[in-house]
Design an enzyme around this catalytic site. Structure first.
Site, PDB file in Angstrom:
ATOM      1  N   ASP A 157      71.503  89.701  68.440  1.00  0.00           N
ATOM      2  CA  ASP A 157      72.454  88.770  67.320  1.00  0.00           C
ATOM      3  C   ASP A 157      73.410  89.862  66.242  1.00  0.00           C
ATOM      4  OD1 ASP A 157      70.398  90.136  65.467  1.00  0.00           O
ATOM      5  OD2 ASP A 157      69.753  87.734  65.294  1.00  0.00           O
ATOM      6  N   CYS A 160      69.863  93.509  66.167  1.00  0.00           N
ATOM      7  CA  CYS A 160      68.599  93.568  66.488  1.00  0.00           C
ATOM      8  C   CYS A 160      67.308  94.832  66.193  1.00  0.00           C
ATOM      9  CB  CYS A 160      68.686  94.005  68.024  1.00  0.00           C
ATOM     10  SG  CYS A 160      69.975  94.940  68.346  1.00  0.00           S
ATOM     11  N   HIS A 279      71.095  97.749  73.396  1.00  0.00           N
ATOM     12  CA  HIS A 279      70.582  96.683  72.546  1.00  0.00           C
ATOM     13  C   HIS A 279      68.751  97.799  71.666  1.00  0.00           C
ATOM     14  CE1 HIS A 279      68.153  92.979  70.824  1.00  0.00           C
ATOM     15  NE2 HIS A 279      67.879  93.050  72.230  1.00  0.00           N
TER      16      HIS A 279
END
Length: 295
Positions: A157, A160, A279
């Site tokens: 989002d 992270c 990520h």
């Protein structure tokens, strides 16, 4: 008709909730199956497709029942006992027929879109079993297993990296939330701009950030969902006086803040986790994998 409208709104709201609940269930199912178990992963893809298909069919049937109810209300007899349909003019009948036809077309189009989405998901899951995302996850899982650790999923989002650090700090008994981590990171970088400014360049010109550009960068750290990276990790290692270890699949781990003696915060860096790219995840103690299902 007001009652039918209320029923329709209630039905749509329930459908949204059921789809959201199903996605949560699917995520839980994925987390419960070892990523390196190809047989189980293939079975999982088929089961997920079946669950989504069943839910879509259920929703379609409920929408059809609601449509039938609308039709019944429309053709109720008038007070004089004569059917409403027989009293309508040709123009009114055509209008009603057109309205029903358009509604059906919308439902058919929605069903087709949902079906196509299901197929794309199933194909993507199968492809991921041999794709970069799966291979990266497999390598990381093997590397972590040697340390009796496993990946702990963090939402993608924009927060992270901060959420992964927050999760690690909670495990250490430290109560820092994402907002506090972001605010302190922005403040530290502003106060030590000479340590960070040389590493930030304008993507269009290639020039080092100006003071205004650096200030904007820090503001975004503190008040938006701007992604975090190595510079922010370095700032946080100084703020928390704790080493930060970043584990990758294709390269040796990176330790930032080695001058500190505390137990390091361990982060997982993934290049292929999501369609958007990079990520960060957290880690947790390795759990026993599920026993093989009887064939």
């Amino acid at each position: 008709m007001e009652e039918i409208k209320a029923d329709e709104e209630s039905l749509i709201k329930r459908h949204r909730k059921e789809k959201k609940d199903l996605q949560a269930k699917i995520q839980s199912m994925k987390n419960a199956v070892p990523k390196n178990d190809k047989k189980r992963r293939k079975q999982l893809v088929e089961e997920i497709a079946k669950l989504e298909t069943e839910l879509d069919q259920k929703h379609e049937e409920e929408l059809k029942q609601l449509s039938n109810k609308v039709d019944e209300e429309t053709i109720k007899p008038l007070e004089n006992g004569i059917e409403c349909l027989s009293m309508e003019s040709g123009e009114q009948q055509n209008l009603k027929s057109c309205r029903i036809s358009k509604a059906q077309k919308r439902r058919d189009k929605k069903a087709a879109i949902e079906k196509e989405r299901e197929n794309r998901i199933a194909e993507a899951e199968i492809e991921n079993l041999s794709g970069a995302r799966h291979l990266e996850y497999q390598k990381l899982s093997q590397r972590l297993a040697e340390r009796h650790l496993q990946i702990k999923q963090i939402p993608s989002d924009g927060h992270c990296m901060y959420r992964a650090i927050e999760d690690q700090l909670i495990c250490k008994g430290l109560n820092w939330n994402v907002q506090e981590l972001r605010a302190q990171t922005a403040k530290y970088m502003r106060d030590h701009s000479e340590d960070f400014l040389p590493f930030l360049t304008n993507p269009c010109t290639g020039d080092v950030y100006t003071s205004d550009e650096f200030e904007k960068y820090c503001t975004e750290i503190g008040s938006t969902a701007a992604w975090g990276g190595q510079l922010e990790i370095r700032a946080l290692s100084h703020i928390l006086k704790t080493p930060m270890e970043v584990i990758q699949a294709e390269a040796p781990s990176i330790v930032i803040g080695e001058e500190y003696e505390n137990q390091p915060v361990v982060l997982i860096y993934m290049r292929h986790a999501y369609g958007l790219g990079e990520h960060y995840n957290s880690v947790e103690p390795l759990k026993e994998t599920l026993p093989e299902e009887e064939s």
